[in-house]
Motif scaffolding. Structure first.
Motif, mmCIF file in Angstrom:
data_model
loop_
_atom_site.group_PDB
_atom_site.id
_atom_site.type_symbol
_atom_site.label_atom_id
_atom_site.label_comp_id
_atom_site.label_asym_id
_atom_site.label_seq_id
_atom_site.Cartn_x
_atom_site.Cartn_y
_atom_site.Cartn_z
ATOM 1 N N GLN A 314 -8.088 -8.948 -5.610
ATOM 2 C CA GLN A 314 -7.531 -7.292 -5.420
ATOM 3 C C GLN A 314 -6.796 -7.051 -3.987
ATOM 4 O O GLN A 314 -5.864 -6.647 -4.057
ATOM 5 C CB GLN A 314 -8.706 -6.384 -5.734
ATOM 6 C CG GLN A 314 -9.141 -6.494 -7.107
ATOM 7 C CD GLN A 314 -10.494 -5.586 -7.456
ATOM 8 O OE1 GLN A 314 -11.381 -5.523 -6.583
ATOM 9 N NE2 GLN A 314 -10.235 -4.593 -8.238
ATOM 10 N N ILE A 315 -7.672 -7.587 -3.017
ATOM 11 C CA ILE A 315 -7.166 -7.514 -1.510
ATOM 12 C C ILE A 315 -5.801 -8.040 -1.457
ATOM 13 O O ILE A 315 -4.561 -7.528 -0.886
ATOM 14 C CB ILE A 315 -7.965 -7.683 -0.542
ATOM 15 C CG1 ILE A 315 -9.216 -7.095 -0.554
ATOM 16 C CG2 ILE A 315 -7.561 -7.841 0.814
ATOM 17 C CD1 ILE A 315 -10.448 -7.620 0.205
ATOM 18 N N ILE A 316 -5.452 -9.201 -1.961
ATOM 19 C CA ILE A 316 -4.236 -10.142 -1.721
ATOM 20 C C ILE A 316 -3.141 -9.167 -2.604
ATOM 21 O O ILE A 316 -2.132 -9.022 -2.023
ATOM 22 C CB ILE A 316 -4.330 -11.372 -2.145
ATOM 23 C CG1 ILE A 316 -5.340 -12.399 -1.249
ATOM 24 C CG2 ILE A 316 -2.897 -12.196 -2.484
ATOM 25 C CD1 ILE A 316 -5.809 -13.582 -1.736
ATOM 26 N N GLU A 317 -3.581 -8.750 -3.602
ATOM 27 C CA GLU A 317 -2.696 -8.065 -4.664
ATOM 28 C C GLU A 317 -2.193 -6.740 -3.950
ATOM 29 O O GLU A 317 -1.201 -6.370 -3.717
ATOM 30 C CB GLU A 317 -3.049 -7.698 -5.855
ATOM 31 C CG GLU A 317 -2.442 -6.849 -6.814
ATOM 32 C CD GLU A 317 -2.801 -6.697 -8.353
ATOM 33 O OE1 GLU A 317 -2.695 -5.653 -8.797
ATOM 34 O OE2 GLU A 317 -3.932 -7.422 -8.498
ATOM 35 N N ILE A 318 -3.162 -6.172 -3.208
ATOM 36 C CA ILE A 318 -2.916 -4.828 -2.514
ATOM 37 C C ILE A 318 -2.071 -5.011 -1.450
ATOM 38 O O ILE A 318 -0.962 -4.064 -1.145
ATOM 39 C CB ILE A 318 -4.134 -4.040 -2.199
ATOM 40 C CG1 ILE A 318 -4.880 -3.698 -3.525
ATOM 41 C CG2 ILE A 318 -3.997 -3.027 -1.370
ATOM 42 C CD1 ILE A 318 -6.327 -3.237 -3.488
ATOM 43 N N ILE A 319 -2.384 -6.003 -0.818
ATOM 44 C CA ILE A 319 -1.564 -6.149 0.651
ATOM 45 C C ILE A 319 0.056 -6.625 0.180
ATOM 46 O O ILE A 319 0.944 -5.921 0.874
ATOM 47 C CB ILE A 319 -2.284 -7.433 1.523
ATOM 48 C CG1 ILE A 319 -3.445 -7.121 2.009
ATOM 49 C CG2 ILE A 319 -1.115 -7.952 2.526
ATOM 50 C CD1 ILE A 319 -4.178 -8.205 2.593
ATOM 51 N N ASP A 320 0.127 -7.149 -0.880
ATOM 52 C CA ASP A 320 1.535 -7.174 -1.292
ATOM 53 C C ASP A 320 2.121 -6.037 -1.779
ATOM 54 O O ASP A 320 3.533 -5.872 -1.408
ATOM 55 C CB ASP A 320 1.520 -8.387 -2.497
ATOM 56 C CG ASP A 320 2.977 -8.823 -2.921
ATOM 57 O OD1 ASP A 320 3.799 -9.440 -2.323
ATOM 58 O OD2 ASP A 320 3.180 -8.597 -4.237
#
Length: 358
Positions: A314-320
């Protein structure tokens, strides 16, 4: 009595840079050299050092012994050299401060290199390039070669701010609660002049020995507790979508005080820290604190809460998503209303699936 020490401890500044505190102490104690170069990104330190140089002479001697020169107003740098070569009148020494050196060309500054190589012992020349490194490379080399002092005022980063706040508060004779330090840093950021001015104001209001609390910060600096980036990140960490949207609505109604770019940067920093915490070798409380350089339990609590509400995918998706929204707000592609995008971004954060790769 002023003393000019041409064999100062600070002679080779290229090899051994001097700190702001050490240089200010040297100036105040009268341990001086003939030529100083003050330059760099952070303007606060340069301003404070220039004040220290101005205060070398007693007030009654400044009319004759202190000369302030604004570099952009000087048509020929030889005029500066002529002033530096003059024999002081009515005082033992003269202080010549060349301000705004960042606003002139490098070849202008380099015409002072010959003087820096052979300065007049009765003159203290200070060249200040506020907000940028000096363009005159030959002048800088000459200052170092002639055992002058070069001070680089480096840019202050967000992760350095809490320690600077805590130290300044202690220097003022006050105590502070960790959350108050975080609130000051979050609200004011890396603008040291404004930050220290606000702490000075709190010092006058609260009095010696007082403790700066979050409530005193909110009451006296005009921060709305429920509507600032600090509280927004708390709401994101808790995954409190209703509060996230209330704060977003307030930001839209008060856009001048809450620029989208600052909010996006705060959100990005939080999720970047979360991702770093996830991949820390030691994920104990102490390990995470050391990995992220956290200074208090409030910051750790926020990270731990975020880790419980968002997985790594989720964090990787949110940063993107944050990067994409930030680019759109700056006009990459079709420019959109940043506050509508903030609401969309917060919805994306709250609902990011973070699916495991197949």
């Amino acid at each position: 009595m002023l003393k000019v020490n041409t064999l100062s401890l600070y002679s080779n500044m290229a090899a051994d840079p001097i700190s702001f505190d050490a240089l200010r102490r040297a100036i105040r104690s009268g341990n001086l050299v003939p030529v100083y170069l003050l330059h760099g990104k952070e303007g606060y330190y340069i301003d404070e050092l220039v004040k220290a140089f101005e205060n070398i002479l007693p007030e009654e001697d400044r009319e004759y012994g202190l000369t302030n020169i604004y570099a952009p107003q000087v048509p020929d740098p030889r005029a500066i050299v002529d002033i530096c070569r003059q024999i002081p009148m009515m005082t033992e020494r003269q202080i010549v401060i060349v301000r705004e050196a960042q606003s002139v060309r490098g070849d202008f500054i380099d015409k002072l290199a010959a003087y820096a190589s052979s300065p007049t012992p009765s003159t203290i020349l200070v060249v200040a390039s506020r907000g940028d490194k000096i363009k005159g490379k030959e002048f800088a080399k000459a200052v170092v070669a002639s055992r002058g002092v070069v001070f680089e005022s480096k840019e202050v980063y967000a992760n350095q701010v809490p320690a600077l706040i805590e130290r300044y508060i202690k220097d003022k004779g006050l105590n502070s609660e960790p959350r108050a330090i975080d609130l000051l840093g979050e609200y004011i950021g890396t603008n040291l002049s404004r930050l220290y001015n606000e702490i000075d104001k709190l010092t006058e209001i609260l009095g010696p020995g007082a403790t700066i609390t979050p409530e005193s910060v909110e009451r006296n600096i005009g921060i709305s507790k429920d509507y600032n980036n600090f509280e927004l990140i708390d709401a994101i960490a808790a995954k409190d979508f209703a509060k996230m949207m209330r704060i977003a609505a307030y930001f839209e109604a008060n856009s001048r005080q809450n620029p989208f770019v600052v909010t996006a940067s705060s959100i990005f920093s939080f999720f970047a820290d979360l991702l770093q915490a996830y991949y820390a070798k030691d994920r104990s409380d102490r390990g995470i604190q050391q990995e992220l350089g956290l200074r208090n339990s409030f910051a750790l609590k926020r990270i731990k809460q975020g880790m419980s509400n968002y997985n790594a995918f989720q964090i990787i998706e949110i940063i993107d998503a944050i990067r994409k929204y930030d680019a759109m707000s700056k006009g990459s592609g079709s420019r959109q209303d940043p506050y509508k995008m903030l609401g969309d971004l917060l919805f994306h954060i709250a609902t990011a699936p973070g699916r495991l790769p197949v």
